[in-house]
Design an enzyme around this catalytic site. Structure first.
Site, PDB file in Angstrom:
ATOM      1  N   ILE A  45       0.866  -1.184   0.000  1.00 44.59           N
ATOM      2  CA  ILE A  45       0.000   0.000   0.000  1.00 44.59           C
ATOM      3  C   ILE A  45       0.899   1.229   0.000  1.00 44.59           C
ATOM      4  O   ILE A  45       1.541   1.530   1.008  1.00 44.59           O
ATOM      5  CB  ILE A  45      -0.925  -0.005   1.230  1.00 44.59           C
ATOM      6  CG1 ILE A  45      -1.779  -1.281   1.259  1.00 44.59           C
ATOM      7  CG2 ILE A  45      -1.801   1.249   1.237  1.00 44.59           C
ATOM      8  CD1 ILE A  45      -2.545  -1.486   2.551  1.00 44.59           C
ATOM      9  N   GLU A  58       4.464  -7.624   3.116  1.00 39.69           N
ATOM     10  CA  GLU A  58       4.870  -8.463   4.255  1.00 39.69           C
ATOM     11  C   GLU A  58       4.461  -7.813   5.573  1.00 39.69           C
ATOM     12  O   GLU A  58       3.942  -8.458   6.482  1.00 39.69           O
ATOM     13  CB  GLU A  58       6.397  -8.653   4.263  1.00 39.69           C
ATOM     14  CG  GLU A  58       6.961  -9.287   3.005  1.00 39.69           C
ATOM     15  CD  GLU A  58       7.405  -8.272   1.962  1.00 39.69           C
ATOM     16  OE1 GLU A  58       6.655  -7.294   1.710  1.00 39.69           O
ATOM     17  OE2 GLU A  58       8.489  -8.443   1.394  1.00 39.69           O
TER      18      GLU A  58
HETATM   19 ZN    ZN Z   1       9.425  -4.080   2.836  1.00 34.21          ZN
END
Ligand code: ZN
Length: 131
Positions: A44, A55
């Site tokens: 994002i 992640e």
């Molecule tokens: Zn990263």
């Protein structure tokens, strides 16, 4: 090697949810807890402040739900609309993740119909040791 088919499908699907207004690079991640629960993430971006990698989004979702025991993460990323390429956590994510996993936590990147497996320890600089 364990069966990662479900994770791969989910991670690839998550790429389509990436909010990438500024750099056309989409990443999907699937974080699996030790009891088998899955938390997904996509990158994002944001204009002006720190963007969120897929992640970290997956970890933030899991941690905010009270999960702290993690088994693995599967990552797929690449230029928007293109097949995945080799994609591993950035330095910022590695530091963030190191707070919550042990050295045997598995990181997978999937691209070109192959799966590469790393232990988290392999992704850390030599000076950074986990217990
Ligand atoms: Zn990263």
């Amino acid at each position: 090697m364990i069966d990662l088919n479900d994770d791969v499908i989910l991670a690839n699907n998550m790429r389509s949810r990436a909010y990438v207004k500024y750099t056309p690079y989409t990443v999907g991640a699937v974080l699996t807890t030790r009891n088998g629960k899955k938390y997904t993430g996509c990158n994002i971006q944001n204009n002006g402040i720190q963007s969120y990698c897929a992640e970290r989004v997956a970890f933030l979702k899991a941690i905010s739900e009270g999960e702290f025991l993690f088994d693995r993460i599967v990552i797929m990323g690449g230029p928007k609309g293109k097949p995945a390429e080799k994609c591993l956590p950035c330095g910022y994510c590695r530091q963030f993740i190191s707070e919550f996993v042990d050295k045997d936590f598995k990181v997978y990147t999937v691209y070109d119909n192959k799966v590469e497996e790393y232990t988290f320890e392999e992704l850390l600089p030599y000076s950074f040791k986990l217990d």
